[in-house]
Design an enzyme around this catalytic site. Structure first.
Site, PDB file in Angstrom:
ATOM      1  N   ASP A 123       0.783  -1.254   0.000  1.00  0.00           N
ATOM      2  CA  ASP A 123       0.000   0.000   0.000  1.00  0.00           C
ATOM      3  C   ASP A 123       0.815   1.304   0.000  1.00  0.00           C
ATOM      4  O   ASP A 123       0.483   2.234   0.756  1.00  0.00           O
ATOM      5  CB  ASP A 123      -0.965   0.007   1.196  1.00  0.00           C
ATOM      6  CG  ASP A 123      -2.003  -1.099   1.117  1.00  0.00           C
ATOM      7  OD1 ASP A 123      -1.954  -1.909   0.179  1.00  0.00           O
ATOM      8  OD2 ASP A 123      -2.872  -1.155   2.005  1.00  0.00           O
ATOM      9  N   LYS A 163      -6.904  -5.084  -3.079  1.00  0.00           N
ATOM     10  CA  LYS A 163      -7.714  -5.487  -1.918  1.00  0.00           C
ATOM     11  C   LYS A 163      -8.600  -4.326  -1.482  1.00  0.00           C
ATOM     12  O   LYS A 163      -8.371  -3.180  -1.870  1.00  0.00           O
ATOM     13  CB  LYS A 163      -6.816  -5.936  -0.764  1.00  0.00           C
ATOM     14  CG  LYS A 163      -5.952  -4.830  -0.229  1.00  0.00           C
ATOM     15  CD  LYS A 163      -5.087  -5.328   0.902  1.00  0.00           C
ATOM     16  CE  LYS A 163      -4.148  -4.242   1.372  1.00  0.00           C
ATOM     17  NZ  LYS A 163      -4.839  -3.040   1.876  1.00  0.00           N
ATOM     18  N   CYS A 222      -2.138  -2.684   7.613  1.00  0.00           N
ATOM     19  CA  CYS A 222      -2.016  -3.653   6.520  1.00  0.00           C
ATOM     20  C   CYS A 222      -0.725  -4.462   6.575  1.00  0.00           C
ATOM     21  O   CYS A 222      -0.718  -5.637   6.212  1.00  0.00           O
ATOM     22  CB  CYS A 222      -2.195  -2.948   5.177  1.00  0.00           C
ATOM     23  SG  CYS A 222      -3.913  -2.406   4.968  1.00  0.00           S
ATOM     24  N   HIS A 262     -10.440   7.127   1.521  1.00  0.00           N
ATOM     25  CA  HIS A 262      -9.064   7.071   1.008  1.00  0.00           C
ATOM     26  C   HIS A 262      -8.985   5.958  -0.032  1.00  0.00           C
ATOM     27  O   HIS A 262      -9.787   5.023  -0.019  1.00  0.00           O
ATOM     28  CB  HIS A 262      -8.070   6.781   2.152  1.00  0.00           C
ATOM     29  CG  HIS A 262      -8.322   5.461   2.811  1.00  0.00           C
ATOM     30  ND1 HIS A 262      -9.256   5.298   3.808  1.00  0.00           N
ATOM     31  CD2 HIS A 262      -7.808   4.219   2.592  1.00  0.00           C
ATOM     32  CE1 HIS A 262      -9.299   4.040   4.178  1.00  0.00           C
ATOM     33  NE2 HIS A 262      -8.433   3.345   3.443  1.00  0.00           N
ATOM     34  N   HIS A 292     -10.669   0.953  -2.721  1.00  0.00           N
ATOM     35  CA  HIS A 292     -12.016   0.966  -2.146  1.00  0.00           C
ATOM     36  C   HIS A 292     -13.063   1.563  -3.077  1.00  0.00           C
ATOM     37  O   HIS A 292     -12.773   2.520  -3.806  1.00  0.00           O
ATOM     38  CB  HIS A 292     -12.020   1.785  -0.849  1.00  0.00           C
ATOM     39  CG  HIS A 292     -11.146   1.226   0.230  1.00  0.00           C
ATOM     40  ND1 HIS A 292     -11.259  -0.064   0.698  1.00  0.00           N
ATOM     41  CD2 HIS A 292     -10.124   1.788   0.950  1.00  0.00           C
ATOM     42  CE1 HIS A 292     -10.356  -0.262   1.641  1.00  0.00           C
ATOM     43  NE2 HIS A 292      -9.651   0.840   1.812  1.00  0.00           N
TER      44      HIS A 292
END
Ligand code: VGL
Ligand code: ZN
Length: 195
Positions: A11, A97, A141, A72, A55
């Site tokens: 990430d 993800k 994460c 975010h 997302h």
């Protein structure tokens, strides 16, 4: 370091860096260090994975819908793009993800590759046994990925010079590193990396 190792970059996206929607303090500082790890793994012919938080606009993960976080890494936005200075090789395996509006999905073991194959399947077909994990954020994460990796029987090494945490509460990242060590994770830095 053996042939069955892989680098997992978690990430490293604009929204998690200073100026982003959910900035991790010093999040951008991991970028030059990760670029050096990338070179080392690439020279050794080892696979490189990079995950992205990805997302939908409406998800239980966001405050407005019952979650913890400001919006975010919304799919397709600049905030969801990888940090522009991160030098990902062309053959980097991108893991996605966080697409499910009903789940937080902090762990890369909840991610899939560009063909829709779950992370663990991708690791298995490549006979990967050892994961070297860096990126953002140490206390979310990165931690979830490391703990899941250990649960699935992988050897896991945290790249302590290439992670940073959110620290919603002071000390969260230090506690996360301790939890990972207790669960069996090893740690290294670029200097000590045996590759
Ligand atoms: C993350 C908080 C919310 C992470 C993702 O990548 O660590 N943290 N979503
Ligand atoms: Zn998220």
């Amino acid at each position: 370091m053996t042939k069955s190792s892989a680098l997992v970059i978690v990430d490293v996206q604009n929204d998690f860096c200073p100026g982003g929607a959910l900035p991790v303090p010093e999040g951008d500082k991991v970028v030059p260090v990760l670029n050096k790890y990338i070179q080392r793994f690439q020279k050794a012919g080892l696979p490189i994975y990079a995950s992205r938080d990805w997302h939908p606009e409406k998800t239980k993960h966001f405050k407005a819908f019952g979650g913890l976080w400001p919006p975010h890494c919304v799919q397709g936005t600049k905030g969801a793009a990888f940090h522009p200075d991160l030098k990902l090789p062309k053959d980097t395996i991108i893991l996605t993800k966080g697409e499910d509006p009903n789940e937080d999905s902090y762990s890369c073991f909840q991610a899939h590759d560009s063909e829709g194959k779950p992370f663990i399947q991708n690791l298995k077909v490549q006979w990967i046994k050892h994961l070297y994990v860096g990126g953002l954020a140490t206390d979310y994460c990165v931690k979830a990925t490391v703990l899941d990796g250990l649960k699935h029987g992988f050897q896991v090494t945290v790249l302590t010079d290439a992670v940073r945490g959110v620290d919603v509460k002071t000390g969260d990242s230090a506690a996360a590193l301790k939890e990972m060590r207790t669960a069996g994770a090893e740690e290294t830095t670029l200097e000590d990396l045996k590759l």
